[in-house]
Design an enzyme around this catalytic site. Structure first.
Site, mmCIF file in Angstrom:
data_model
loop_
_atom_site.group_PDB
_atom_site.id
_atom_site.type_symbol
_atom_site.label_atom_id
_atom_site.label_comp_id
_atom_site.label_asym_id
_atom_site.label_seq_id
_atom_site.Cartn_x
_atom_site.Cartn_y
_atom_site.Cartn_z
ATOM 1 N N ASN A 185 -68.701 8.519 -18.858
ATOM 2 C CA ASN A 185 -68.705 9.622 -18.388
ATOM 3 C C ASN A 185 -69.999 10.338 -18.429
ATOM 4 O O ASN A 185 -69.890 11.355 -18.108
ATOM 5 C CB ASN A 185 -68.370 10.219 -20.113
ATOM 6 N N GLU A 221 -65.204 14.147 -29.536
ATOM 7 C CA GLU A 221 -64.110 13.406 -27.765
ATOM 8 C C GLU A 221 -63.273 13.854 -28.201
ATOM 9 O O GLU A 221 -62.524 14.119 -26.532
ATOM 10 C CB GLU A 221 -64.826 11.738 -27.514
ATOM 11 N N TRP A 229 -67.201 27.166 -0.335
ATOM 12 C CA TRP A 229 -67.565 25.585 -0.138
ATOM 13 C C TRP A 229 -68.001 25.423 0.925
ATOM 14 O O TRP A 229 -66.846 26.191 1.952
ATOM 15 C CB TRP A 229 -66.541 24.946 -0.691
ATOM 16 N N TRP A 259 -63.666 18.319 -14.135
ATOM 17 C CA TRP A 259 -64.425 19.123 -13.054
ATOM 18 C C TRP A 259 -64.377 20.606 -13.026
ATOM 19 O O TRP A 259 -65.809 20.916 -12.582
ATOM 20 C CB TRP A 259 -63.318 18.989 -11.688
ATOM 21 N N TRP A 279 -61.770 17.236 -28.306
ATOM 22 C CA TRP A 279 -62.207 17.585 -26.409
ATOM 23 C C TRP A 279 -61.102 17.273 -25.386
ATOM 24 O O TRP A 279 -60.414 17.714 -24.595
ATOM 25 C CB TRP A 279 -63.292 17.013 -25.739
ATOM 26 N N TRP A 284 -65.150 21.461 -6.042
ATOM 27 C CA TRP A 284 -64.906 20.666 -7.415
ATOM 28 C C TRP A 284 -63.292 20.243 -6.879
ATOM 29 O O TRP A 284 -63.424 19.025 -7.162
ATOM 30 C CB TRP A 284 -64.747 21.369 -7.828
HETATM 31 C C1 LIG Z 1 -65.770 15.621 -13.959
HETATM 32 C C2 LIG Z 1 -64.771 15.025 -15.002
HETATM 33 C C3 LIG Z 1 -63.660 13.210 -14.965
HETATM 34 C C4 LIG Z 1 -62.681 13.736 -16.011
HETATM 35 N N1 LIG Z 1 -61.100 12.752 -15.899
HETATM 36 C C5 LIG Z 1 -61.110 12.137 -16.647
HETATM 37 C C6 LIG Z 1 -59.917 11.319 -16.829
HETATM 38 O O1 LIG Z 1 -58.851 11.605 -15.956
HETATM 39 N N2 LIG Z 1 -59.328 11.228 -17.443
HETATM 40 C C7 LIG Z 1 -59.761 11.033 -18.715
HETATM 41 O O2 LIG Z 1 -59.224 10.531 -19.650
HETATM 42 N N3 LIG Z 1 -61.415 11.299 -19.088
HETATM 43 C C8 LIG Z 1 -61.651 11.634 -18.096
HETATM 44 N N4 LIG Z 1 -63.104 12.366 -18.346
HETATM 45 C C9 LIG Z 1 -63.744 12.791 -19.330
HETATM 46 C C10 LIG Z 1 -64.636 10.852 -20.156
HETATM 47 O O3 LIG Z 1 -65.304 10.758 -19.118
HETATM 48 C C11 LIG Z 1 -63.459 9.462 -20.260
HETATM 49 O O4 LIG Z 1 -62.546 10.358 -21.108
HETATM 50 C C12 LIG Z 1 -63.956 8.653 -21.047
HETATM 51 O O5 LIG Z 1 -65.972 7.968 -19.603
HETATM 52 C C13 LIG Z 1 -63.621 7.681 -20.949
HETATM 53 O O6 LIG Z 1 -63.998 6.644 -20.935
HETATM 54 P P1 LIG Z 1 -64.034 6.234 -23.274
HETATM 55 O O7 LIG Z 1 -62.438 6.037 -22.786
HETATM 56 O O8 LIG Z 1 -64.743 4.554 -23.413
HETATM 57 O O9 LIG Z 1 -64.752 6.965 -23.409
HETATM 58 P P2 LIG Z 1 -65.401 7.352 -25.240
HETATM 59 O O10 LIG Z 1 -66.438 7.952 -25.022
HETATM 60 O O11 LIG Z 1 -65.126 6.308 -25.760
HETATM 61 O O12 LIG Z 1 -64.221 8.563 -25.977
HETATM 62 C C14 LIG Z 1 -62.730 8.367 -26.425
HETATM 63 C C15 LIG Z 1 -61.837 9.052 -25.650
HETATM 64 O O13 LIG Z 1 -61.777 10.267 -25.814
HETATM 65 C C16 LIG Z 1 -61.396 11.217 -24.940
HETATM 66 N N5 LIG Z 1 -62.263 11.605 -23.697
HETATM 67 C C17 LIG Z 1 -63.692 11.740 -23.458
HETATM 68 N N6 LIG Z 1 -64.517 13.059 -23.008
HETATM 69 C C18 LIG Z 1 -63.200 12.936 -23.049
HETATM 70 C C19 LIG Z 1 -62.987 14.367 -22.195
HETATM 71 N N7 LIG Z 1 -64.588 14.691 -21.850
HETATM 72 N N8 LIG Z 1 -62.356 15.055 -22.129
HETATM 73 C C20 LIG Z 1 -60.996 14.665 -22.599
HETATM 74 N N9 LIG Z 1 -60.787 14.093 -23.125
HETATM 75 C C21 LIG Z 1 -62.218 12.953 -23.144
HETATM 76 C C22 LIG Z 1 -60.770 9.874 -24.353
HETATM 77 O O14 LIG Z 1 -59.284 10.177 -24.566
HETATM 78 C C23 LIG Z 1 -61.293 9.096 -24.254
HETATM 79 O O15 LIG Z 1 -60.893 7.791 -23.681
HETATM 80 C C24 LIG Z 1 -64.095 13.177 -17.538
HETATM 81 C C25 LIG Z 1 -64.276 13.860 -17.255
HETATM 82 C C26 LIG Z 1 -65.279 14.140 -16.791
HETATM 83 C C27 LIG Z 1 -66.656 14.776 -16.374
#
Ligand SMILES: Cc1cc2nc3c(=O)[nH]c(=O)nc-3n(C[C@H](O)[C@H](O)[C@H](O)COP(=O)(O)OP(=O)(O)OC[C@H]3O[C@@H](n4cnc5c(N)ncnc54)[C@H](O)[C@@H]3O)c2cc1C
Length: 507
Positions: A367, A298, A329, A408, A301, A385
């Protein structure tokens, strides 16, 4: 050794493992620090009650205290950073301003302005990578090209990783170089900012302007027990480390405490990305932990989307895959009403509604649910979107342009995805799979609490008797589904046909 430098804090609100501070303290005799509540960003926020501003306020307060403890200080102003930073640098007569790279187009342009202004006064502007492990064009294909699909990027990222990339950039042991402006300097800085911006500050920089001074008001941040600052990040990380091994198995279930909840700390840099990645890498290397590798995945990512944004700034307004901009859309009044129902968590699909209410109430969403509600907006409601992206940008505590835009575009299939065409999530089967007992739904849709779990995912399928016994009146106490998924799916296939035709004709 040069004389003095100003470290400009932005999305790096901590004073350990901090590249700019480390560099400044080891190369300059006197190191000043500043943070600007940037009016170019804050003045356009839609609401005066914004958890992000409050999160930053508490984090900056803690940062200033930590810097004080080490013999330094933090000048804090509510101003336009592009003007205030050169003004502070000039007033303190520093040789250099040091900060970290930012990958957003608006920030890149602001930094270019600051650099130009500083240059005119003979002050250097030095920037470092700190927000991610690999940036810009550091991870490239064997042919030297940029990646646009995640898995090969991840493989190249892992191959490139060395211990040096995760090394700590220590601060405390070099603290002797921290400098504190004296009262005259504080006044001088304040006067210089007023001269340059025409705005008199609520404080001379020695105190942090209150939320009210800046036109904001407290939110439910503290009530939600969202931990702020570097100490909040460490406490959240420590708590997660004991669960990291189980991350991969647990991460998809919103009712389970399976993820790290560190995103707001990653967003504002109260946690160092190197520290986070070090923990995952060390656990994986010592035990082969799937959870640790899953979590590192993650973080990769996150780097991936930073480089996508930096290398393709047009994604801010356009589909990454240009042909997806041909999709038409819905945008009439009916579409706008559906959008409002989605924002308010009133679509009639319980998992979608619970997720949207979680976002509104807490500023965070799991997520799995971000994927579900984003698919629902684009593929069930037929809405652009960018509408959903904007709602997330306004409401997410962890809003990050790169990850949000990437998420998105992934959900609308217009972004970086290995899938040749596109996927449509079924909101009911997602609910059955990831919230089987309806525990998460119950938390945010209490009006459905008495509905037996076999009907919780699609209440409209429950017999009238069951609904009555559970006190649910469809259309009154809980909405009927605003669209029929099967019908919406067909419409979406037709809507996206324009892309398929284009892709086929391009081949
Ligand atoms: C439509 C959509 C919009 C999103 N918008 C954001 C946003 O504005 N900011 C954001 O930080 N994340 C975003 N995410 C990614 C992800 O959903 C969140 O980072 C995550 O839910 C945060 O919770 P956590 O810290 O417990 O994540 P964990 O699952 O613990 O992940 C650890 C860290 O990895 C990073 N991460 C995790 N998944 C992603 C991902 N898919 N893309 C990029 N980084 C990721 C984040 O920094 C996160 O804190 C988005 C995902 C989707 C599908």
């Amino acid at each position: 050794m040069s004389t003095s430098a100003l470290v400009w804090f932005r999305r790096d609100l901590r004073c350990d493992d901090h590249t700019a501070l480390h560099h400044a303290l080891t190369h300059f005799k006197r190191v000043y620090c500043a943070f600007i509540f940037d009016r170019d960003i804050l003045d356009v926020l839609p609401s005066p009650a914004d958890r992000r501003v409050e999160f930053i306020w508490y984090s900056v307060t803690e940062l200033k205290q930590h810097l004080n403890d080490m013999g330094g200080d933090l000048l804090v102003f509510h101003a336009k950073a592009a003007q205030a930073i050169p003004a502070i640098a000039e007033a303190l007569k520093v040789d250099a301003v040091i900060t970290h790279h930012d990958y957003e187009p608006a920030a890149i342009s602001r930094d270019a302005t600051v650099e130009q202004t500083l240059k005119a006064s003979g002050i250097a502007f030095t920037t470092f990578k700190d927000t991610c492990i690999f940036e810009k064009e550091e991870v490239l294909t064997q042919a030297g090209g940029r990646f646009s699909v995640f898995t090969p990027y991840k493989n190249a990222w892992l191959k490139k990783l060395t211990p040096a990339d995760l090394e700590e950039r220590p601060v405390a042991q070099h603290a002797a170089a921290f400098a504190k402006p004296d009262a005259t300097q504080f006044k001088g800085v304040s006067a210089q900012i007023a001269k340059q911006t025409g705005i008199h500050q609520p404080t001379d920089g020695s105190h942090i302007p209150s939320l009210q001074d800046m036109g904001f008001e407290p939110t439910n941040l503290l009530e939600l027990k969202i931990r702020t600052g570097q100490s909040g990040a460490q406490a959240t990380l420590d708590e997660f480390l004991s669960r990291m091994d189980g991350y991969k198995k647990q991460r998809d279930f919103p009712a389970v405490k399976g993820v790290s909840y560190l995103s707001v700390h990653m967003r504002f840099g109260t946690l160092s990305i190197r520290q986070a990645a070090r923990h995952a890498w060390t656990l994986f290397n010592s035990t082969g932990s799937e959870g640790a590798m899953g979590w590192l995945n993650e973080l990769i990512w996150r780097d991936f989307y930073f480089q996508i944004l930096y290398n393709n700034p047009r994604v801010v307004n356009n589909a990454f895959k240009a042909e997806y901009d041909d999709i038409v859309w819905d945008s009439d009044d009916k579409a706008k009403a559906l959008y409002q129902r989605w924002c308010d968590g009133q679509t009639g699909y319980p998992l979608v509604d619970a997720a949207m209410r979680q976002l509104k109430h807490t500023g965070w969403m799991h997520n799995r649910l971000r994927m579900v509600v984003a698919s629902f907006l684009t593929k069930d409601l037929g809405l652009d979107w960018r509408w959903g992206e904007k709602w997330f940008a306004d409401n997410l505590n962890d809003f990050d342009l790169s990850a949000n835009n990437g998420g998105w575009q992934w959900a609308s299939s217009s972004g970086c995805d290995a899938q040749p065409y596109f996927r449509i999530f079924n909101p009911v089967s997602q609910s059955e799979k990831f919230d089987a007992d309806g525990k998460f739904i119950h938390r945010y849709c209490p009006e459905l609490a008495k509905l037996p779990k076999r009907f919780i995912h699609a209440p409209w399928e429950a017999p009238a008797m069951e609904l009555q016994m559970a006190g649910v009146q469809l259309g009154t106490s809980y909405p009927r589904p605003c669209v029929d998924h099967a019908v919406a799916r067909e419409k979406t296939l037709a809507r996206y046909a324009v892309v398929k035709k284009k892709v086929t004709s391009d081949e």
